[in-house]
Motif scaffolding. Structure first.
Motif, PDB file in Angstrom:
ATOM      1  N   PRO A  60     -10.141  -3.573 -10.790  1.00  0.00           N
ATOM      2  CA  PRO A  60     -10.035  -5.020 -11.042  1.00  0.00           C
ATOM      3  C   PRO A  60      -9.269  -5.762  -9.950  1.00  0.00           C
ATOM      4  O   PRO A  60      -9.382  -6.985  -9.843  1.00  0.00           O
ATOM      5  CB  PRO A  60      -9.271  -5.071 -12.376  1.00  0.00           C
ATOM      6  N   THR A  61      -8.488  -5.030  -9.142  1.00  0.00           N
ATOM      7  CA  THR A  61      -7.694  -5.688  -8.105  1.00  0.00           C
ATOM      8  C   THR A  61      -8.421  -5.761  -6.765  1.00  0.00           C
ATOM      9  O   THR A  61      -7.879  -6.287  -5.800  1.00  0.00           O
ATOM     10  CB  THR A  61      -6.351  -4.958  -7.905  1.00  0.00           C
TER      11      THR A  61
ATOM     12  N   ALA B  20      -0.974  -2.353  -1.237  1.00  0.00           N
ATOM     13  CA  ALA B  20      -1.567  -2.426  -2.578  1.00  0.00           C
ATOM     14  C   ALA B  20      -0.904  -1.426  -3.523  1.00  0.00           C
ATOM     15  O   ALA B  20      -0.627  -1.748  -4.689  1.00  0.00           O
ATOM     16  CB  ALA B  20      -3.067  -2.165  -2.496  1.00  0.00           C
ATOM     17  N   ASP B  21      -0.644  -0.213  -3.044  1.00  0.00           N
ATOM     18  CA  ASP B  21       0.024   0.796  -3.878  1.00  0.00           C
ATOM     19  C   ASP B  21       1.422   0.333  -4.279  1.00  0.00           C
ATOM     20  O   ASP B  21       1.854   0.514  -5.420  1.00  0.00           O
ATOM     21  CB  ASP B  21       0.117   2.127  -3.132  1.00  0.00           C
TER      22      ASP B  21
ATOM     23  N   VAL C 255      -5.036  -1.126  10.066  1.00  0.00           N
ATOM     24  CA  VAL C 255      -5.024  -2.273   9.147  1.00  0.00           C
ATOM     25  C   VAL C 255      -5.363  -1.814   7.728  1.00  0.00           C
ATOM     26  O   VAL C 255      -4.656  -2.133   6.764  1.00  0.00           O
ATOM     27  CB  VAL C 255      -6.024  -3.352   9.591  1.00  0.00           C
ATOM     28  N   ALA C 256      -6.451  -1.061   7.605  1.00  0.00           N
ATOM     29  CA  ALA C 256      -6.900  -0.605   6.284  1.00  0.00           C
ATOM     30  C   ALA C 256      -5.831   0.247   5.601  1.00  0.00           C
ATOM     31  O   ALA C 256      -5.544   0.086   4.413  1.00  0.00           O
ATOM     32  CB  ALA C 256      -8.198   0.184   6.426  1.00  0.00           C
ATOM     33  N   ARG C 257      -5.238   1.150   6.360  1.00  0.00           N
ATOM     34  CA  ARG C 257      -4.241   2.054   5.770  1.00  0.00           C
ATOM     35  C   ARG C 257      -2.959   1.310   5.386  1.00  0.00           C
ATOM     36  O   ARG C 257      -2.341   1.606   4.365  1.00  0.00           O
ATOM     37  CB  ARG C 257      -3.946   3.193   6.744  1.00  0.00           C
ATOM     38  N   THR C 258      -2.570   0.331   6.206  1.00  0.00           N
ATOM     39  CA  THR C 258      -1.375  -0.457   5.888  1.00  0.00           C
ATOM     40  C   THR C 258      -1.597  -1.279   4.620  1.00  0.00           C
ATOM     41  O   THR C 258      -0.717  -1.340   3.741  1.00  0.00           O
ATOM     42  CB  THR C 258      -1.022  -1.382   7.062  1.00  0.00           C
TER      43      THR C 258
END
Length: 381
Positions: free
Chosen positions: A51-52, A25-26, A17-20
């Motif tokens: 900031p995101t 985000a990238d 989940v975190a990596r996806t």
């Protein structure tokens, strides 16, 4: 488009989940699409502060310590979300941050989508909590009911949720792989040197060292290899988890446990191994399987869950009945004793992985977001 993403796990935590979400985000950053992540704080000093990304104090989740339960200041969180003014909300986990998004989106009539990543019901039996199964499904169905759409990573996950009458609008949001990063070109003889491995063959497992990943089948298969083959084969288990210290103490002479391995280390391990063994039957997708395939590594996996959609049986590896040690042993033996077969499966694995493009997957997700926003606009006009 202004996308608010709520998740109870994010990098530097290491899980699918975190990596996806980091990949997403990238993608959004590169295309200058407005977004903001609302995620838990982490104990890691390397946690990105931008900031995101807004982080909130948290504690580890009981069944999955790599996922955290956030305890945000509700007033602060409400002000932050209102200031960002999203026109779509994406919820990735059904815990505290997700509950806030669930309430906020309903109250303000903001289009909401959710992504389903983990079969927590499958985890219950591994932790002797089967009695919670009925209540878990009730909660999950209640939680996801208000969302315009629920994304799942594979057809088997979609079928399972449909069986449970989970939601009326379920769609596939697949996963990709960076083929330039996970590549056979990263094969290195230094792996054997660094870990003191003298055997000819390497079987690799990478992932969480935890009961729900069926670690037992990996170890039993390794020790069940024919004697002559066992003498020439070494098992590397890469990853961290609740079983690591116990297994490391028990098998430190026979098995190499790397502990946490970062992406660079994993890419080299994949490319330098001979077989990737992944018997987990609880996967919704199987990111590590796709990374192994992209690295030109034949995969022996469980014929259940997300893995069965990634491995082409007898072409890119073998699919075995979950927990069937004899079947896993036979598959390992066939590959390790047949150089031509191993080379063929490695080539086919790489070819198959080339079809999984993050660019295509996120482009389709953005189009789906747009449709959801437009449909909500028309419904409330």
């Amino acid at each position: 488009m202004r996308i608010a993403i709520f998740s109870d796990t994010y990098v530097p935590e290491v899980n699918g989940v975190a990596r996806t979400l980091k990949r997403l985000a990238d993608y959004l950053t590169e295309r200058e699409i407005d977004y903001k992540l609302f995620v838990p704080e982490t104990l890691e000093s390397t946690a990105p502060k931008t900031p995101t990304i807004e982080r909130f104090r948290s504690i580890p989740f009981m069944l999955y310590r790599e996922c955290r339960l956030a305890f945000p200041n509700i007033v602060q969180l409400k002000q932050s979300v209102e200031a960002f003014n999203p026109n779509i909300i994406h919820v990735a986990t059904p815990f505290n941050l997700g509950l806030f998004a669930h309430h906020f989106g309903k109250k303000h009539h903001i289009p909401m989508v959710a992504s389903y990543h983990t079969h927590f019901d499958d985890y219950l039996s591994y932790y002797h909590l089967d009695f919670l199964d009925k209540w878990l499904w009730k909660y999950m169905k209640w939680f996801h009911r208000p969302f315009e759409k629920v994304y799942v990573p594979s057809e088997s996950t979609k079928a399972k949720l449909a069986f449970h009458d989970f939601h009326s609008n379920i769609d596939i949001w697949g996963r990709g792989v960076d083929q330039n990063f996970f590549t056979p070109q990263k094969r290195s003889t230094l792996i054997k040197k660094n870990y003191g491995i003298t055997e000819k063959n390497i079987i690799l497992y990478a992932g969480r060292i935890a009961p729900e990943k069926d670690i037992e089948t990996v170890i039993k298969t390794y020790f069940n290899l024919p004697k002559s083959l066992f003498k020439n084969t070494h098992l590397i288990m890469a990853g961290d988890g609740p079983l690591l210290s116990e297994l490391k103490e028990k098998y430190y002479k026979e098995i190499t446990f790397t502990g946490f391995a970062n992406s660079d280390q994993l890419a080299e391990l994949y490319a330098s191994a001979d077989i990737f063994m992944f018997p987990s039957a609880t996967e919704t997708f199987g990111n590590v399987v796709l990374e192994a395939l992209s690295s030109g590594l034949p995969v022996i996996g469980a014929d259940k869950g997300g893995t069965k959609h990634l491995v082409s049986d007898r072409r890119t590896g073998y699919l075995c009945s979950p927990g069937d040690v004899a079947s896993f042993t036979k598959a390992c033996t066939e590959i390790l004793t047949n150089t031509n077969l191993k080379a063929y499966m490695g080539r086919q694995a790489r070819i198959q992985a080339m079809a999984y493009s993050w660019e295509d997957i996120f482009t389709k997700l953005m189009a789906s977001y747009s449709i959801v926003v437009e449909q909500k606009r028309k419904a409330t006009a």
